[in-house]
Design a protein around this motif. Structure first.
Motif, PDB file in Angstrom:
ATOM      1  N   LEU A   1      22.561 -38.725  88.865  1.00  0.00           N
ATOM      2  CA  LEU A   1      22.727 -40.168  88.711  1.00  0.00           C
ATOM      3  C   LEU A   1      23.401 -40.635  89.992  1.00  0.00           C
TER       4      LEU A   1
ATOM      5  N   THR B   1      16.182 -37.727  88.215  1.00  0.00           N
ATOM      6  CA  THR B   1      17.007 -38.623  89.040  1.00  0.00           C
ATOM      7  C   THR B   1      16.992 -40.032  88.474  1.00  0.00           C
ATOM      8  N   SER B   2      18.179 -40.624  88.366  1.00  0.00           N
ATOM      9  CA  SER B   2      18.308 -42.003  87.887  1.00  0.00           C
ATOM     10  C   SER B   2      19.225 -42.773  88.824  1.00  0.00           C
TER      11      SER B   2
END
Length: 268
Positions: free
Chosen positions: A36, A59-60
């Motif tokens: 993140l 993935t953020s």
């Protein structure tokens, strides 16, 4: 071009491969994570959520703000408090990691060193050390506290164990403080603020000024069978001190005052 998290991953893997190759399958970040991340001013905040699955990374992008960082802008002076706030805001576990990197990457080495120190404790390859300051006459009492703290998982610095024959006293004591996250002062009627005890008070205050919230000065006051009460040294009076009713209460005060959280309760 590699992303910030990929750069951190690559450089951190090199460190672990060199120092702890036998732990690579379980070491935080190295063994697998989800990421993140997001920008905040001149910094990029990366949260590595431990998964233990190195084959897949999700993935953020996160929007960081005053509410989840605690500050309007990050600087070298508040970066560690921001890290603590982010950990709290995102309810991170001790296997999760937070890296706060300047956009130009100039603090990468510093952040990697902080990661390493944090993970060494998480993985149990290093234990938190606590310095016990006391008068020689109180050695039997202090040994009991040492044994209890060791059961709780701490590495306790006690002069009779920590300094081999031939060690220069001032140098050995100074190193003991540098290696510790806390100093406990056992203030009995025997304790006099003079000689090496005076030196230990000065060293503790220096460590507190250097490490800030990462170091605790814990002062416990005891009385003897005649009702005489230990006198707190002037320099220690600026810090909170306690006069526990018994040894159990003293241990409780120590645990509450330490700058670390004890590990998650689990089966052996």
């Amino acid at each position: 071009m590699p992303t910030v998290s990929e750069v951190i991953d690559k450089e951190y893997r090199k460190i672990i491969k060199q120092r702890y190759p036998e732990y690579s399958a379980s070491w935080p970040i190295v063994s697998g994570y989800n990421i993140l991340n997001g920008p905040y001013g001149n910094y990029i905040i990366c949260i590595f959520k431990h998964t233990g699955n190195s084959g897949m990374v999700a993935t953020s992008v996160v929007e960081f703000n005053v509410a989840n960082t605690g500050v309007e802008s990050i600087s070298s002076c508040n970066i560690d408090s921001v890290r603590d706030k982010v950990r709290s805001s995102f309810h991170l576990s001790n296997m999760d990691s937070v890296v706060i990197l300047e956009v130009d990457g100039s603090n990468l080495d510093t952040e990697l060193q902080k990661l390493l120190e944090e993970h060494e404790f998480v993985m149990g390859v290093k234990k938190m050390k606590i310095f016990l300051s006391h008068k020689g006459a109180d050695k039997p009492l202090v040994r009991l506290y040492k044994q209890t703290l060791e059961i709780l998982g701490f590495d306790v610095w006690l002069d009779e164990d920590a300094m081999p024959a031939g060690t220069a006293l001032h140098r050995g004591i100074l190193q003991g403080f540098k290696d510790s996250c806390a100093a406990i002062f056992f203030i009995t009627p025997n304790y006099k603020d003079e000689g090496f005890l005076e030196t230990e008070v000065n060293y503790a205050i220096t460590e507190k000024m250097t490490k800030g919230d990462k170091f605790s000065i814990i002062t416990l006051v005891f009385s003897d069978d005649k009702g005489n009460i230990g006198e707190v040294p002037e320099l220690l009076k600026t810090y909170v001190w306690k006069q526990p009713a018994d040894d159990l209460e003293a241990i409780q005060e120590i645990v509450k005052a330490l700058p670390v959280k004890l590990g998650d309760v689990r089966y052996r």
